[in-house]
Enzyme design. Sequence first.
Site, short mmCIF file in Angstrom:
data_model
loop_
_atom_site.label_atom_id
_atom_site.label_comp_id
_atom_site.label_asym_id
_atom_site.label_seq_id
_atom_site.Cartn_x
_atom_site.Cartn_y
_atom_site.Cartn_z
N ARG A 67 0.83 -1.20 0.00
CA ARG A 67 0.00 0.00 0.00
C ARG A 67 0.87 1.26 0.00
O ARG A 67 0.54 2.26 -0.66
CB ARG A 67 -0.92 -0.03 1.22
CG ARG A 67 -1.96 1.09 1.24
CD ARG A 67 -3.08 0.76 2.21
NE ARG A 67 -4.02 1.88 2.29
CZ ARG A 67 -4.14 2.68 3.35
NH1 ARG A 67 -3.39 2.49 4.42
NH2 ARG A 67 -5.00 3.66 3.34
N HIS A 71 0.72 4.44 -2.61
CA HIS A 71 0.52 5.80 -2.12
C HIS A 71 1.70 6.70 -2.49
O HIS A 71 1.50 7.89 -2.76
CB HIS A 71 0.32 5.80 -0.61
CG HIS A 71 -1.07 5.46 -0.19
ND1 HIS A 71 -1.79 6.20 0.73
CD2 HIS A 71 -1.90 4.45 -0.57
CE1 HIS A 71 -2.99 5.67 0.89
NE2 HIS A 71 -3.08 4.60 0.13
N ASP A 72 2.89 6.15 -2.50
CA ASP A 72 4.06 6.93 -2.88
C ASP A 72 4.00 7.32 -4.35
O ASP A 72 4.12 8.49 -4.70
CB ASP A 72 5.33 6.12 -2.60
CG ASP A 72 6.60 6.90 -2.91
OD1 ASP A 72 6.70 8.07 -2.49
OD2 ASP A 72 7.49 6.35 -3.56
N GLY A 77 5.06 10.68 -7.68
CA GLY A 77 5.87 9.71 -8.41
C GLY A 77 6.58 8.78 -7.44
O GLY A 77 6.62 9.00 -6.24
N ASN A 99 -2.95 9.36 4.42
CA ASN A 99 -1.79 8.49 4.66
C ASN A 99 -1.64 8.07 6.12
O ASN A 99 -0.76 7.26 6.43
CB ASN A 99 -0.50 9.18 4.20
CG ASN A 99 -0.32 9.13 2.69
OD1 ASN A 99 -0.82 8.23 2.03
ND2 ASN A 99 0.38 10.11 2.14
N HIS A 201 -6.31 -5.55 -3.19
CA HIS A 201 -7.21 -5.60 -2.03
C HIS A 201 -7.53 -7.04 -1.64
O HIS A 201 -8.34 -7.28 -0.74
CB HIS A 201 -8.50 -4.82 -2.31
CG HIS A 201 -8.33 -3.34 -2.22
ND1 HIS A 201 -9.34 -2.44 -2.54
CD2 HIS A 201 -7.26 -2.58 -1.87
CE1 HIS A 201 -8.90 -1.20 -2.37
NE2 HIS A 201 -7.65 -1.27 -1.97
N ASP A 253 -10.39 -8.68 2.14
CA ASP A 253 -10.88 -9.92 1.51
C ASP A 253 -11.37 -10.82 2.64
O ASP A 253 -10.57 -11.31 3.44
CB ASP A 253 -9.73 -10.58 0.74
CG ASP A 253 -10.09 -11.93 0.14
OD1 ASP A 253 -11.18 -12.46 0.44
OD2 ASP A 253 -9.27 -12.46 -0.64
#
Length: 333
Positions: A67, A71-72, A77, A99, A201, A253
């Site tokens: 994750r 997000h990075d 970038g 975040n 996910h 899940d």
Amino acid sequence: MTKMARFDLLLTMLTLCLSVNFFPQLVSAQLRQNYYANICPNVENIVRGVVAQKFQQTFTTVPATLRMFFHDCFVQGCDASVIIGSTPNNKAEKDHPDNLSLAGDGFDTVIKAKAAVDAVPSCNNKVSCADILAMATRDVIALSGGPSYAVELGRLDGLSSTAASVEGKLPKPTFNLDQLNALFAANGLNQMDMIALSGAHTLGFSHCDKVSPRIYNFSRQNPIDPTLNPQYAQQLQGACPKNVDPRVAINMDPTTPRTFDNVYFQNLQQGKGLFTSDQVLFTDPRSKPTVNTWAMNSQAFQTAFINAMTKLGRVGVKTGRNGNIRRDCGSFN
């Protein structure tokens, strides 16, 4: 050499000089596999060893690292700017509300891997935090049963990290297909890439505050989102009562939360997508065929996922003067 040939040669040299001066990115190192072969030959094994050790300590290492990579890359970038800590003069990316739920084990994995790499004299300060994050992400996917793949390397670490830069860059749990496609297209990714990356996910967890609106306050006519499987909705209400602490964790899940597999897509077929942005992949006729295909064909999903991860890893890469190699992943040099 004729005058014309000399003129052509001079023109070519001038063009090259101008390219170097005005377009330095054209001559900067490009991402490639085995980038560190002659710099730090054993870097991938070093990182893999640290990641495996972290994995033995806690499974959270897997979703946390995966994750964090997403997000990075989606904010400024793939430049490890999400790892930078805030200072009194700068609120960094990691402290933006979107975040705050990033698990600390992802940060710890990269920091420990960086220390292990830098402990090798020939590798010291030769490998970027951004590349270590990309390698660690590949490794946690493989450790949880997913595919292993060759990672393109050669990124530099970013020189900027601000909370303000996060705003509007990450998908929301309430997004519909148009919103998802638009956000991913802004990063050079198409609908198939978006659906494949949503398949991540299949691992990890979210929190009750992200799902409560779907199970209690969906609409006046339907307090529960009608696209939710009724039994699954009851299960979610059991895990997230109305007055529960919103930080209580629930699996993304409900079937195989610790295995990277295609069950995520099978869950969508049964109305068991945790977020609206998950379930819409099945309810929208434009994306439903892809969900159905990957629900039946694990290999097809894994191939698409590798392709999407490779494209994701190319987003906003820093080269040349736009980046450097951090000595400490959590702070600028």
